[in-house]
Design a protein around this motif. Structure first.
Motif, PDB file in Angstrom:
ATOM      1  N   ASP A  71       0.816  -1.212   0.000  1.00 47.39           N
ATOM      2  CA  ASP A  71       0.000   0.000   0.000  1.00 47.39           C
ATOM      3  C   ASP A  71       0.850   1.263   0.000  1.00 47.39           C
ATOM      4  O   ASP A  71       0.406   2.329  -0.429  1.00 47.39           O
ATOM      5  N   VAL A  72       2.098   1.150   0.474  1.00 46.07           N
ATOM      6  CA  VAL A  72       3.013   2.298   0.462  1.00 46.07           C
ATOM      7  C   VAL A  72       3.766   2.351  -0.864  1.00 46.07           C
ATOM      8  O   VAL A  72       3.916   3.428  -1.462  1.00 46.07           O
ATOM      9  N   ALA A  73       4.221   1.199  -1.328  1.00 46.38           N
ATOM     10  CA  ALA A  73       4.979   1.144  -2.581  1.00 46.38           C
ATOM     11  C   ALA A  73       4.191   1.703  -3.753  1.00 46.38           C
ATOM     12  O   ALA A  73       4.767   2.305  -4.676  1.00 46.38           O
ATOM     13  N   LYS A  74       2.881   1.551  -3.728  1.00 50.63           N
ATOM     14  CA  LYS A  74       2.072   2.013  -4.862  1.00 50.63           C
ATOM     15  C   LYS A  74       2.153   3.528  -5.046  1.00 50.63           C
ATOM     16  O   LYS A  74       1.931   4.028  -6.151  1.00 50.63           O
ATOM     17  N   LEU A  75       2.495   4.256  -3.999  1.00 44.33           N
ATOM     18  CA  LEU A  75       2.663   5.708  -4.123  1.00 44.33           C
ATOM     19  C   LEU A  75       3.843   6.025  -5.036  1.00 44.33           C
ATOM     20  O   LEU A  75       3.787   6.966  -5.840  1.00 44.33           O
ATOM     21  N   PHE A  76       4.909   5.249  -4.914  1.00 46.02           N
ATOM     22  CA  PHE A  76       6.071   5.435  -5.785  1.00 46.02           C
ATOM     23  C   PHE A  76       5.772   4.960  -7.208  1.00 46.02           C
ATOM     24  O   PHE A  76       6.108   5.645  -8.182  1.00 46.02           O
ATOM     25  N   TYR A  77       5.152   3.802  -7.318  1.00 46.46           N
ATOM     26  CA  TYR A  77       4.890   3.248  -8.647  1.00 46.46           C
ATOM     27  C   TYR A  77       3.914   4.112  -9.436  1.00 46.46           C
ATOM     28  O   TYR A  77       3.993   4.174 -10.673  1.00 46.46           O
ATOM     29  N   ALA A  78       3.020   4.781  -8.744  1.00 48.39           N
ATOM     30  CA  ALA A  78       2.075   5.660  -9.430  1.00 48.39           C
ATOM     31  C   ALA A  78       2.795   6.850 -10.058  1.00 48.39           C
ATOM     32  O   ALA A  78       2.405   7.344 -11.127  1.00 48.39           O
ATOM     33  N   ALA A  79       3.870   7.290  -9.426  1.00 42.37           N
ATOM     34  CA  ALA A  79       4.621   8.444  -9.934  1.00 42.37           C
ATOM     35  C   ALA A  79       5.646   8.052 -10.990  1.00 42.37           C
ATOM     36  O   ALA A  79       5.806   8.743 -11.995  1.00 42.37           O
ATOM     37  N   ARG A  80       6.351   6.921 -10.767  1.00 41.49           N
ATOM     38  CA  ARG A  80       7.383   6.457 -11.713  1.00 41.49           C
ATOM     39  C   ARG A  80       7.311   4.940 -11.787  1.00 41.49           C
ATOM     40  O   ARG A  80       8.086   4.236 -11.118  1.00 41.49           O
ATOM     41  N   TRP A 138      14.247   5.575  -5.357  1.00 40.38           N
ATOM     42  CA  TRP A 138      13.714   6.784  -4.716  1.00 40.38           C
ATOM     43  C   TRP A 138      14.562   7.172  -3.504  1.00 40.38           C
ATOM     44  O   TRP A 138      14.859   8.356  -3.301  1.00 40.38           O
ATOM     45  N   ALA A 139      14.939   6.187  -2.710  1.00 42.71           N
ATOM     46  CA  ALA A 139      15.760   6.468  -1.536  1.00 42.71           C
ATOM     47  C   ALA A 139      17.120   7.011  -1.941  1.00 42.71           C
ATOM     48  O   ALA A 139      17.649   7.944  -1.319  1.00 42.71           O
ATOM     49  N   MET A 140      17.701   6.443  -3.001  1.00 47.65           N
ATOM     50  CA  MET A 140      18.996   6.908  -3.488  1.00 47.65           C
ATOM     51  C   MET A 140      18.895   8.351  -4.007  1.00 47.65           C
ATOM     52  O   MET A 140      19.754   9.193  -3.725  1.00 47.65           O
ATOM     53  N   ARG A 141      17.863   8.611  -4.759  1.00 48.05           N
ATOM     54  CA  ARG A 141      17.712   9.947  -5.345  1.00 48.05           C
ATOM     55  C   ARG A 141      17.393  10.986  -4.280  1.00 48.05           C
ATOM     56  O   ARG A 141      17.793  12.157  -4.409  1.00 48.05           O
ATOM     57  N   TYR A 142      16.707  10.577  -3.230  1.00 50.99           N
ATOM     58  CA  TYR A 142      16.444  11.512  -2.123  1.00 50.99           C
ATOM     59  C   TYR A 142      17.765  11.987  -1.519  1.00 50.99           C
ATOM     60  O   TYR A 142      18.006  13.191  -1.368  1.00 50.99           O
ATOM     61  N   LEU A 195      17.921  14.498 -10.040  1.00 55.16           N
ATOM     62  CA  LEU A 195      17.521  15.007  -8.736  1.00 55.16           C
ATOM     63  C   LEU A 195      16.002  14.923  -8.611  1.00 55.16           C
ATOM     64  O   LEU A 195      15.276  14.977  -9.613  1.00 55.16           O
ATOM     65  N   LEU A 196      15.522  14.793  -7.384  1.00 57.27           N
ATOM     66  CA  LEU A 196      14.074  14.795  -7.176  1.00 57.27           C
ATOM     67  C   LEU A 196      13.510  16.167  -7.506  1.00 57.27           C
ATOM     68  O   LEU A 196      14.032  17.192  -7.056  1.00 57.27           O
ATOM     69  N   ASP A 197      12.435  16.199  -8.294  1.00 58.56           N
ATOM     70  CA  ASP A 197      11.787  17.477  -8.543  1.00 58.56           C
ATOM     71  C   ASP A 197      10.773  17.742  -7.426  1.00 58.56           C
ATOM     72  O   ASP A 197      10.595  16.934  -6.505  1.00 58.56           O
ATOM     73  N   GLU A 198      10.094  18.867  -7.500  1.00 62.53           N
ATOM     74  CA  GLU A 198       9.195  19.275  -6.423  1.00 62.53           C
ATOM     75  C   GLU A 198       8.067  18.268  -6.196  1.00 62.53           C
ATOM     76  O   GLU A 198       7.728  17.931  -5.058  1.00 62.53           O
ATOM     77  N   SER A 199       7.502  17.767  -7.277  1.00 62.44           N
ATOM     78  CA  SER A 199       6.398  16.812  -7.133  1.00 62.44           C
ATOM     79  C   SER A 199       6.891  15.500  -6.526  1.00 62.44           C
ATOM     80  O   SER A 199       6.192  14.861  -5.726  1.00 62.44           O
ATOM     81  N   GLU A 200       8.116  15.095  -6.871  1.00 63.67           N
ATOM     82  CA  GLU A 200       8.667  13.860  -6.313  1.00 63.67           C
ATOM     83  C   GLU A 200       9.038  14.023  -4.846  1.00 63.67           C
ATOM     84  O   GLU A 200       8.923  13.077  -4.050  1.00 63.67           O
ATOM     85  N   ILE A 257       7.854  11.609  -1.711  1.00 60.89           N
ATOM     86  CA  ILE A 257       8.722  11.120  -0.636  1.00 60.89           C
ATOM     87  C   ILE A 257       8.142  11.503   0.725  1.00 60.89           C
ATOM     88  O   ILE A 257       8.093  10.679   1.653  1.00 60.89           O
ATOM     89  N   ALA A 258       7.703  12.738   0.853  1.00 57.74           N
ATOM     90  CA  ALA A 258       7.138  13.200   2.129  1.00 57.74           C
ATOM     91  C   ALA A 258       5.883  12.412   2.485  1.00 57.74           C
ATOM     92  O   ALA A 258       5.667  12.054   3.652  1.00 57.74           O
ATOM     93  N   GLN A 259       5.069  12.108   1.480  1.00 57.32           N
ATOM     94  CA  GLN A 259       3.846  11.335   1.718  1.00 57.32           C
ATOM     95  C   GLN A 259       4.179   9.911   2.153  1.00 57.32           C
ATOM     96  O   GLN A 259       3.552   9.371   3.076  1.00 57.32           O
ATOM     97  N   VAL A 260       5.165   9.314   1.499  1.00 52.75           N
ATOM     98  CA  VAL A 260       5.581   7.960   1.866  1.00 52.75           C
ATOM     99  C   VAL A 260       6.121   7.935   3.293  1.00 52.75           C
ATOM    100  O   VAL A 260       5.758   7.069   4.101  1.00 52.75           O
ATOM    101  N   ALA A 261       6.990   8.893   3.620  1.00 48.89           N
ATOM    102  CA  ALA A 261       7.570   8.944   4.963  1.00 48.89           C
ATOM    103  C   ALA A 261       6.486   9.118   6.026  1.00 48.89           C
ATOM    104  O   ALA A 261       6.510   8.454   7.069  1.00 48.89           O
TER     105      ALA A 261
END
Length: 401
Positions: free
Chosen positions: A234-243, A251-255, A287-292, A296-300
């Protein structure tokens, strides 16, 4: 070896064009943003390092442009330095940076430091180390460094061309980090940092302080020991929906890589698939853009909301009259609910919390609840976690068998 002939070197040049590199301005050193952490090599059934797989992984990373390799005296019971040195001996010495660490917990005199360092050179089969770290500094070990003048010894190694750059790795709170960081002219420093740990240990404030002082940062645990590489569905889907085409780990590396003063991000890779995924992330690094950043903030926030209670490990509840490691038990329990990693929870419940410290020893005296600043129902939560973690440990034991 093929790597040392003209074709091999030319082939590497073709492969490194897209690798992200960053410059440590104070040192004039250009490192690959992806660093190879040598603490989690693939192993055989008996626990020994699988050298064939390890060398293939290091070859793959080196060919892709990785030029920073990080090991330490205790990794793999002392064998990591041996295998790392063997792997790197196949490449030109000036084509990579080698980092290892002085185990401060084993240094009780300068003679200890001298003996250990010589042993490290012998294991690595090298004449010098590029980046030498005082390993896992905290307040207590920092006082030991000062009392023994360990930095004076490291400076002597630098004069003898046996060490090029002096730094430290760190595990304590921000106040200790600030004291250590500002007490010596460090060439670099290494901390644990990721989007879930930005408020623990050195913290994001520590990242900012190092940048103000012009001290480049090397980051360990960017995926929190693998926890941020595989998240609940349920958390991973937030990332997959974006990329949808990118891995969770990327995502963690790019953060972490989106902080300017981060020059190397260490990944303790244990499988070729991890090497390949990291190469994909760090080639044409974005680099993470503003939307990304918002994702990340939502996932955290979602992960933090899965915590079962608000234990901050302040330890006001300790010592427990019955010997229960209250904050330790809560830490294992809360981490399981955040990441839903049953195997990891079972391992930690078995190895990190001794039977005499488990929640089952609670005598329900209530003294802990009287002093808990968070007003946690400690007795009730201890009973819940004991039952839950025992069930998880039992189910994982059945699977392992």
């Amino acid at each position: 070896m093929a790597w040392l002939n003209g074709y091999g070197l030319a082939k590497r040049k073709e492969c490194v064009t897209n690798m992200e590199f960053r410059t440590m301005e104070n040192l004039g050193v250009k490192t690959s943003l992806l660093g190879f952490g040598c603490m989690r090599f693939p192993t055989n059934a008996d626990g020994s390092i699988n050298e064939e797989e390890t060398l293939a992984m290091i070859d793959k990373a080196y060919q892709a442009g990785v030029n920073y390799f990080d090991t330490a005296y205790p990794y793999h019971d002392g064998k990591s330095e041996v295998v790392t040195g063997k792997a790197l001996s196949r490449y030109p010495r000036d084509s990579y940076y080698l980092a290892t660490k002085l185990p401060m917990w084993a240094v009780h005199s300068i003679e200890d430091a001298k003996r250990i360092f010589q042993e490290q050179l012998d294991r690595l089969q090298k004449d010098y180390v590029d980046f030498y770290l005082l390993h896992a500094l905290n307040r207590e070990r920092w006082n030991q460094v000062k009392e023994l003048d360990v930095l004076g010894y490291c400076e002597q190694l630098r004069k003898e061309d046996k060490v090029r750059y002096i730094g430290f790795s760190f595990h304590d709170d921000y106040a200790a980090f600030e004291e250590i960081l500002t007490s010596y002219s460090w060439d670099f420093c290494q901390i644990q940092f990721n989007y879930m740990d930005k408020d623990t240990q050195a913290t994001q404030k520590g990242v900012e302080q190092a940048e103000k002082l012009g001290i480049p940062m090397i980051i360990m645990e960017p995926v929190k020991g693998g926890s941020l590489a595989s998240l609940p569905e349920d958390v991973a889907k937030l990332f997959y929906a974006a990329r949808p085409e990118e891995s969770i780990a990327s995502w963690a590396m790019r953060y972490v890589g989106s902080f300017d003063n981060v020059k190397v991000i260490l990944s303790g890779m244990s499988a070729m698939e991890q090497v390949e995924d990291n190469i994909k992330t760090f080639a044409d690094f974005a680099l993470l853009d503003e939307s990304e950043q918002k994702v990340i903030a939502q996932v955290a926030e979602t992960l933090h909301n899965r915590v079962q209670n608000g234990c901050t490990a302040c330890r006001y509840c300790m010592p427990c009259p019955a010997g229960v490691n209250i904050p330790g038990c809560f830490h294992v329990w809360n981490n399981y609910h955040i990441y839903e990693n049953k195997q990891e929870a079972a391992r930690r419940w078995k190895n990190e919390i001794a039977d005499a410290q488990k929640a089952s020893n609670c005598i329900k005296c209530g003294k802990c609840e009287q002093v808990c600043p968070q007003k946690i129902a400690i007795r009730e939560d201890l009973a819940r976690l004991q039952k839950e973690l025992d069930e998880i440990a039992m189910s994982e034991c059945v699977q392992w068998n």
